[in-house]
Design a protein around this motif. Structure first.
Motif, mmCIF file in Angstrom:
data_model
loop_
_atom_site.group_PDB
_atom_site.id
_atom_site.type_symbol
_atom_site.label_atom_id
_atom_site.label_comp_id
_atom_site.label_asym_id
_atom_site.label_seq_id
_atom_site.Cartn_x
_atom_site.Cartn_y
_atom_site.Cartn_z
ATOM 1 N N GLY A 29 18.590 6.660 4.686
ATOM 2 C CA GLY A 29 19.066 7.027 3.561
ATOM 3 C C GLY A 29 17.855 7.205 2.329
ATOM 4 N N LEU A 30 17.871 8.001 1.476
ATOM 5 C CA LEU A 30 16.749 7.869 0.627
ATOM 6 C C LEU A 30 17.810 7.648 -1.004
ATOM 7 C CD1 LEU A 30 13.902 8.441 -0.570
ATOM 8 C CD2 LEU A 30 14.691 10.865 -0.744
ATOM 9 N N SER A 31 17.408 6.710 -1.580
ATOM 10 C CA SER A 31 18.115 6.509 -2.879
ATOM 11 C C SER A 31 16.679 6.110 -4.111
ATOM 12 C CB SER A 31 18.625 4.958 -2.846
ATOM 13 O OG SER A 31 19.730 4.922 -1.748
ATOM 14 N N ILE A 32 17.369 6.240 -5.009
ATOM 15 C CA ILE A 32 16.312 6.004 -6.263
ATOM 16 C C ILE A 32 16.926 4.600 -6.853
ATOM 17 C CG2 ILE A 32 15.778 6.794 -8.638
ATOM 18 C CD1 ILE A 32 15.099 8.676 -6.213
ATOM 19 N N PHE A 33 16.185 3.671 -7.058
ATOM 20 C CA PHE A 33 16.548 2.543 -7.647
ATOM 21 C C PHE A 33 15.680 2.606 -9.097
ATOM 22 C CE2 PHE A 33 16.720 -0.688 -3.976
ATOM 23 C CZ PHE A 33 17.760 0.254 -3.326
ATOM 24 N N ASP A 34 16.339 1.858 -10.017
ATOM 25 C CA ASP A 34 15.850 1.712 -11.591
ATOM 26 C C ASP A 34 15.691 0.357 -11.882
ATOM 27 O OD1 ASP A 34 14.857 2.073 -14.100
ATOM 28 O OD2 ASP A 34 16.527 3.027 -14.791
ATOM 29 N N ALA A 35 14.745 -0.512 -11.698
ATOM 30 C CA ALA A 35 14.640 -1.918 -11.918
ATOM 31 C C ALA A 35 14.047 -2.301 -13.060
ATOM 32 C CB ALA A 35 13.893 -2.543 -10.798
ATOM 33 N N VAL A 36 14.530 -3.276 -13.763
ATOM 34 C CA VAL A 36 13.906 -3.895 -15.098
ATOM 35 C C VAL A 36 12.622 -4.411 -14.848
ATOM 36 C CG1 VAL A 36 14.268 -5.633 -16.824
ATOM 37 C CG2 VAL A 36 16.136 -4.351 -15.979
ATOM 38 N N PRO A 37 11.426 -4.046 -15.492
ATOM 39 C CA PRO A 37 10.197 -4.642 -15.413
ATOM 40 C C PRO A 37 9.979 -6.134 -15.860
ATOM 41 C CG PRO A 37 10.071 -2.489 -16.457
ATOM 42 C CD PRO A 37 11.546 -2.956 -16.510
ATOM 43 N N ARG A 38 9.131 -6.796 -15.145
ATOM 44 C CA ARG A 38 9.108 -8.044 -15.216
ATOM 45 C C ARG A 38 7.372 -8.297 -15.464
ATOM 46 N NH1 ARG A 38 12.622 -6.775 -11.714
ATOM 47 N NH2 ARG A 38 13.584 -8.413 -10.627
ATOM 48 N N ALA A 39 6.992 -9.600 -15.765
ATOM 49 C CA ALA A 39 5.564 -9.833 -15.906
ATOM 50 C C ALA A 39 5.232 -11.029 -15.173
ATOM 51 C CB ALA A 39 5.430 -10.270 -17.465
ATOM 52 N N LEU A 40 3.803 -11.279 -15.019
ATOM 53 C CA LEU A 40 3.279 -12.524 -14.494
ATOM 54 C C LEU A 40 3.071 -13.475 -15.602
ATOM 55 C CD1 LEU A 40 0.947 -10.818 -11.792
ATOM 56 C CD2 LEU A 40 3.517 -11.847 -11.304
ATOM 57 N N PRO A 41 2.998 -14.643 -15.273
ATOM 58 C CA PRO A 41 3.676 -15.149 -14.072
ATOM 59 C C PRO A 41 5.012 -14.901 -14.033
ATOM 60 C CG PRO A 41 3.277 -17.186 -15.815
ATOM 61 C CD PRO A 41 2.647 -15.757 -16.475
ATOM 62 N N HIS A 42 5.603 -15.043 -12.671
ATOM 63 C CA HIS A 42 6.901 -14.403 -12.338
ATOM 64 C C HIS A 42 7.484 -15.725 -11.529
ATOM 65 C CE1 HIS A 42 10.401 -12.203 -11.171
ATOM 66 N NE2 HIS A 42 9.895 -12.492 -9.853
ATOM 67 N N ASP A 43 8.725 -16.358 -12.050
ATOM 68 C CA ASP A 43 9.345 -17.248 -11.434
ATOM 69 C C ASP A 43 10.519 -16.699 -10.417
ATOM 70 O OD1 ASP A 43 7.781 -19.130 -12.593
ATOM 71 O OD2 ASP A 43 9.135 -20.294 -13.745
ATOM 72 N N ARG B 249 6.387 -19.949 -8.519
ATOM 73 C CA ARG B 249 5.696 -19.124 -9.722
ATOM 74 C C ARG B 249 4.795 -18.444 -9.089
ATOM 75 N NH1 ARG B 249 5.186 -22.062 -15.022
ATOM 76 N NH2 ARG B 249 7.219 -21.117 -15.138
ATOM 77 N N VAL B 250 4.606 -16.985 -9.430
ATOM 78 C CA VAL B 250 3.633 -16.222 -8.958
ATOM 79 C C VAL B 250 2.769 -15.866 -9.978
ATOM 80 C CG1 VAL B 250 2.890 -14.010 -7.902
ATOM 81 C CG2 VAL B 250 5.119 -14.877 -7.302
ATOM 82 N N ILE B 251 1.257 -16.181 -9.736
ATOM 83 C CA ILE B 251 0.461 -16.025 -10.861
ATOM 84 C C ILE B 251 -0.523 -15.054 -10.566
ATOM 85 C CG2 ILE B 251 0.516 -18.418 -12.000
ATOM 86 C CD1 ILE B 251 -1.796 -19.301 -10.263
ATOM 87 N N ALA B 252 -1.239 -14.326 -11.397
ATOM 88 C CA ALA B 252 -2.286 -13.339 -11.182
ATOM 89 C C ALA B 252 -3.521 -13.624 -10.545
ATOM 90 C CB ALA B 252 -2.504 -12.388 -12.344
#
Length: 161
Positions: free
Chosen positions: A54-68, A158-161
């Motif tokens: 199946g092919l769907s379109i997702f529209d997700a809210v952007p986040r920023a780094l650092p990301h928990d 926590r993800v950091i760049a």
């Protein structure tokens, strides 16, 4: 206190245990459409079990780094591919399976134009665009039965760049 993960650049070699990097890289497999289109053929190990693609379109809210995060999920009945429609980088979090539970996560930053295909049963973070719009084409299993397992780590990562 969150545990720290250093995000790595996404590469096919580093990501191979979890899935496929989807990109038009290297030499094309075929030249089609009267020489006007380069085809990078069969780049994902798609697996839909007893379901269908199946092919769907997702529209997700952007986040920023650092990301928990604490939540990861997996799909035991099929693979799941994410292709950013805006061509912008996004964050990919995956974790190895340890006896049915996710182990220590890894984080990858995609390059512009890269997508990913998670192999069936791969623990992964939720869709995490880093820029608006967060539009993605998603190719995954459509079918009967549950195809989602979620797990929450007891301590945030926590993800950091």
């Amino acid at each position: 206190m969150a545990e720290i993960i250093q995000a790595e650049p996404l590469s096919a070699t580093a990501f191979a245990p979890f899935g496929d990097v989807l990109e038009a890289a290297g030499s094309p497999d075929r030249i089609i459409n009267e020489g006007l289109c380069r085809r990078f053929h069969d780049r994902a190990r798609l697996d839909f079990g007893s379901g269908r693609a199946g092919l769907s379109i997702f529209d997700a809210v952007p986040r920023a780094l650092p990301h928990d995060f604490t939540l990861v999920e997996r799909h035991p009945e099929g693979s799941q591919a994410f292709l950013p429609l805006g061509g912008r980088p996004f964050l990919v979090v995956v974790a190895p399976d340890h006896d049915g539970r996710p182990g220590r996560p890894r984080a990858f930053l995609t390059a512009p134009g890269q997508g990913v295909n998670y192999l069936r049963g791969t623990w992964h973070g939720v869709l995490t665009p880093l820029h608006a719009p967060g539009l993605f084409a998603v190719l995954d299993r459509i079918g009967e039965g549950s195809n989602l397992e979620e797990f929450r780590y007891p301590v945030p990562w926590r993800v950091i760049a």
